[in-house]
Design a protein around this motif. Structure first.
Motif, short mmCIF file in Angstrom:
data_model
loop_
_atom_site.label_atom_id
_atom_site.label_comp_id
_atom_site.label_asym_id
_atom_site.label_seq_id
_atom_site.Cartn_x
_atom_site.Cartn_y
_atom_site.Cartn_z
N CYS A 1 89.93 -11.94 49.21
CA CYS A 1 89.98 -11.15 47.98
C CYS A 1 91.14 -10.14 48.10
N CYS B 1 90.71 -7.56 51.01
CA CYS B 1 90.92 -8.11 52.35
C CYS B 1 92.41 -8.44 52.57
N ALA C 1 87.23 -10.99 56.35
CA ALA C 1 86.39 -11.41 55.23
C ALA C 1 85.51 -10.23 54.85
N CYS C 2 84.93 -10.31 53.66
CA CYS C 2 84.02 -9.25 53.22
C CYS C 2 82.93 -9.88 52.36
N CYS D 1 84.45 -12.11 49.51
CA CYS D 1 85.22 -13.34 49.71
C CYS D 1 84.79 -14.18 50.91
ZN ZN Z 1 87.26 -9.77 50.95
#
Ligand code: ZN
Ligand code: ZN
Length: 759
Positions: free
Chosen positions: A159, A162, A180-181, A184
């Protein structure tokens, strides 16, 4: 000045490019840094000579914590400076150099753990939070160079948040491929046993709650699935044992913290340090006297295997419950590798578990948890896998030819010897069926690709029927490699010598079974080995003992006991009293006695493991082996607090240790002494006898070092007793430190014999 720098080692996936970027810009240099297909990092720097010098110093001294530099190859370039700034360039595919590799999986780091717990952070409670200093590597990498599109993170486009961090040279996630989060990254979800989704906004903590209640869950981690449940409730443990057909084999557990571990197990400083290390192995810890976890976890054993959480997911499981620990055992069908794919898990575990906690990232390469224990502060590996593989063991000597060694049959690994590095694969398991063989083949190809090794020799065991021997033969024929077979115990001892860089040794190798040079069943051998002499000399061994029914005796140790005692003391009545421990009761006992009388269907062995099995059965500790090493492991546990009440002097004749005498004495004294004391006495006799044989042969041959290898060298009482005798005799005593003492270390031994021993 312009300088091209090639850095080999473990330099991809450890934050090396960000580090180079920061260091180069700090020294006002221009140029580039990039990852290459041969797992190295290539750097071009342009600028003042002095600044370049300082840059090189920083490169060596300030490298990121997880980086391992093997070589720094520099070459001056002609021509004018071409670069106006320093940049991280796109990776390229060159495969010029070999012997570099990507890192193992690394447990969540403290920074990420803090962010996981910080409500202000965008990755608050994100179960797969990682950065350049932590996260999966080995298990997600499909090919080199280590870029996101070459890993199973490819399916999760970053995303904007990120991506911003990923591109920011000052950020901890600059170029971190696992960034990553919650928006995403991979998602976790809960299903029932049929795989039908259970909607829950907090599936991981819900999974923790379900575990605490006594449900059985399959949980997908980095390198495969675990089967998890409560550690205090007997009902799910009984169900799990039944479903897995594992009546006795110990289950590893995951504790919420070191502090929680200390409520049920003894943890010394060294053990605590190992448990908290980024490798996060399973450490075998002595149970406390106030041990309150279920006895079904590790029945009959004095220790229990404990690891700490190594991903955000694992930490979160404990958030909403009070449990000190959960069972967290590898999910593998009998004799098959650990399950790594969601569909396979559903198919194989649906009948065992109540729920699944899945995530939607693929596992490229499976990797079991590592297992070790400590003896007097030394680390003893039973399984070197997650957290360690594929990082190499660095040797003093350089191999001229690259070797691939395929190991033996049980608890197997493969090993690649390339230059001064030995790359040992993750745990493969027992190579007895198609699934494990195909895992062995893919793991081998992957490791060859990762290290960019051009094999010249393939090594394997002497046993003609091992799957690995057949495979080695095929590979040699197909690819024109040299083919080399290495005797089992020689591989163990030569491996030990190489690990310690010793030229000559009297090596004691004790285990269950290894194929001797003429097909004999060996397992209690004392070998004289010299690096510059071809092969080994078997200078002493244990007495040969008959196994009634051959391999069956390995499963039913009363058969071995009967074989040793037959003709020495009357055993018919005793066997009949124990008839319930034979699957066919009286009939079977009759057959066994006939076999021993006529010496028909009897195999003779010098195995130390079998003698321990016999004692274990005589003392009523273990009548049936349900997992590898069970009778002798339980015997050691029984002996832990015992003392030598029999004080029997080892009977040695013609370099052979008499084992009948001790087994007979144990038999005659059972019931007269405490079981723990008799169990200890058996240990003391064998260990004293082996140490006496080894020191005597060391003196006779002018050798200064005695070594101990093979599965029996996991045994603390043996090691302690032998070390004392050998050191009191003025000799050095060596055991393994970085390589498994059991058959997981066999491939390493084969590789170094094939290359470094004289043929
Ligand atoms: Zn992310
Ligand atoms: Zn981190």
């Amino acid at each position: 000045m312009r300088l091209k720098v090639k850095v080999t080692g473990i330099v991809q996936g450890v934050g090396f490019r960000p580090f180079i970027y920061r260091t180069a810009t700090a020294h006002r240099l221009t140029g580039y840094v990039k990852n290459r297909g041969d797992a190295i990092v290539e750097i071009l720097v342009e600028g003042e000579e002095n600044n370049i010098k300082n840059f090189l110093t920083d490169l060596k001294t300030k490298k990121p914590p997880l980086a391992q530099i093997h070589d720094i190859i520099t070459s001056k370039l002609e021509g004018k400076n071409e670069h106006r700034k320093f940049a991280v360039e796109r990776s390229t595919g060159e495969t010029e150099l070999s012997g570099s590799v990507t890192p193992p999986d690394i447990a969540i780091c403290d920074d990420c753990l803090r962010e996981l717990r910080n409500p202000e952070n965008p990755r608050f409670e994100y179960f797969f939070i990682t950065c350049t200093n932590c996260g999966p590597r080995f298990t997600i990498i499909e090919r080199l160079p280590y870029d996101r599109e070459n890993t199973t993170m490819r399916e999760f486009p970053m995303c904007s948040f990120c991506l911003k961090e990923y591109k920011d040279p000052m950020n901890r996630r600059f170029n971190a491929q696992t960034t990553a989060c919650p928006q995403c990254g991979p998602k976790a979800y809960l299903t029932n046993a049929k795989g039908e989704p259970i909607a829950h906004k907090d599936p991981i903590r819900e999974a923790g709650r379900l575990l605490s209640e006594g449900n059985i869950l399959a949980i997908k981690g980095y390198g495969g699935f675990h089967v998890a449940t409560s550690t205090t409730k007997d009902q799910p443990l009984t169900k799990l044992r039944k479903a897995k057909h594992r009546s006795q084999k110990p289950f590893a557990i995951m504790a919420r913290s070191l502090q929680a571990t200390e409520t049920f197990a003894e943890v010394n400083a060294k053990e605590g340090e190992l448990m908290a290390s980024y490798q996060r192995p399973i450490v075998l810890l002595n149970k406390k006297s106030s041990y309150y976890l279920s006895d079904l976890l590790a029945p009959g054993l004095h220790n229990v295997g404990v690891m700490l959480p190594y991903t955000g997911l694992h930490y979160m499981l404990f958030d909403k419950v009070n449990d000190a620990a959960f069972v967290m055992t590898s999910a593998n069908p009998p004799n098959q590798p650990i399950i790594k794919d969601n569909e396979t898990a559903l198919k194989n575990l649906g009948n065992t578990v109540d729920y699944f906690l899945f995530h939607n990232r693929q596992i490229a390469h499976r990797c079991d948890d590592s297992v070790l224990r400590t003896h007097d502060g030394n680390t003893v590996f039973t399984r070197r896998s997650r957290g360690y593989a594929p990082a190499p063991i660095i040797l003093k000597n350089h191999a001229k030819h690259s070797v691939l060694a395929l190991g033996g049959e049980l608890n197997n690994t493969v090993c690649i010897l390339n230059g001064n590095k030995a790359f040992i694969s993750q745990h493969i398991g027992d190579v007895e069926n198609v699934e494990t063989q195909s895992f062995l083949e893919t793991a081998t190809e992957h490791l060859l690709r990762l290290t960019n090794t051009k094999v010249e020799t393939v090594a394997c065991d002497l046993h003609p029927k091992f799957t690995t021997t057949k495979l080695a033969k095929e590979l040699a024929a197909e690819r024109g490699w040299q083919f080399r077979q290495v005797q089992h115990h020689y591989a163990h001892i030569f491996g030990l010598m190489t690990e310690h860089n010793i030229d000559e040794i009297v090596g004691v190798c004790c285990d269950g079974y290894g194929y001797g040079p003429k097909g004999e069943a060996w397992g209690g051998e004392i070998l004289l080995c010299h690096k510059d002499i071809h092969g080994f000399k078997r200078v002493a061994h244990l007495e040969k003992q008959p196994l009634a029914g051959g391999d069956l005796a390995t499963r039913y140790p009363l058969r071995t006991a009967a074989g040793i005692l037959y003709g020495k003391v009357p055993i018919d009545d005793w066997l009949l009293q124990n008839k319930q421990h034979f699957p066919h009761q009286e009939k079977e006992i009759e057959v066994i006695l006939q076999q021993l009388k006529n010496r028909k269907n009897v195999i003779e062995t010098t195995s130390c493991g079998r003698v321990l099995d016999a004692v274990s059965a005589i003392l009523g500790i273990c009548y049936a082996r349900t997992y590898e090493g069970e009778p002798s492991m339980k015997l050691e546990s029984a002996a832990m607090k015992g003392r030598d009440v029999l004080k029997l002097n080892p009977a040695i004749k013609n370099h052979t240790l008499n084992t009948t005498q001790i087994v007979q004495k144990i038999f005659e004294n059972k019931g007269k002494h405490a079981r723990r004391d008799l169990a200890y006495s058996a240990h003391a006799y064998l260990a004293k006898g082996l140490a006496a044989l080894a020191t005597e042969n060391a003196y006779d041959n002018g050798v200064k070092t005695v070594g101990f290898s093979g599965e029996v060298s996991y045994n603390q009482i043996f090691v302690k007793t032998m070390r004392k005798i050998v050191e009191d005799a003025g000799l050095n005593f060596l055991v393994h430190k970085d390589i498994s003492a059991g058959d997981g270390g066999l491939s390493f031994g084969q590789a170094v014999v094939a290359e470094f021993s004289r043929f």
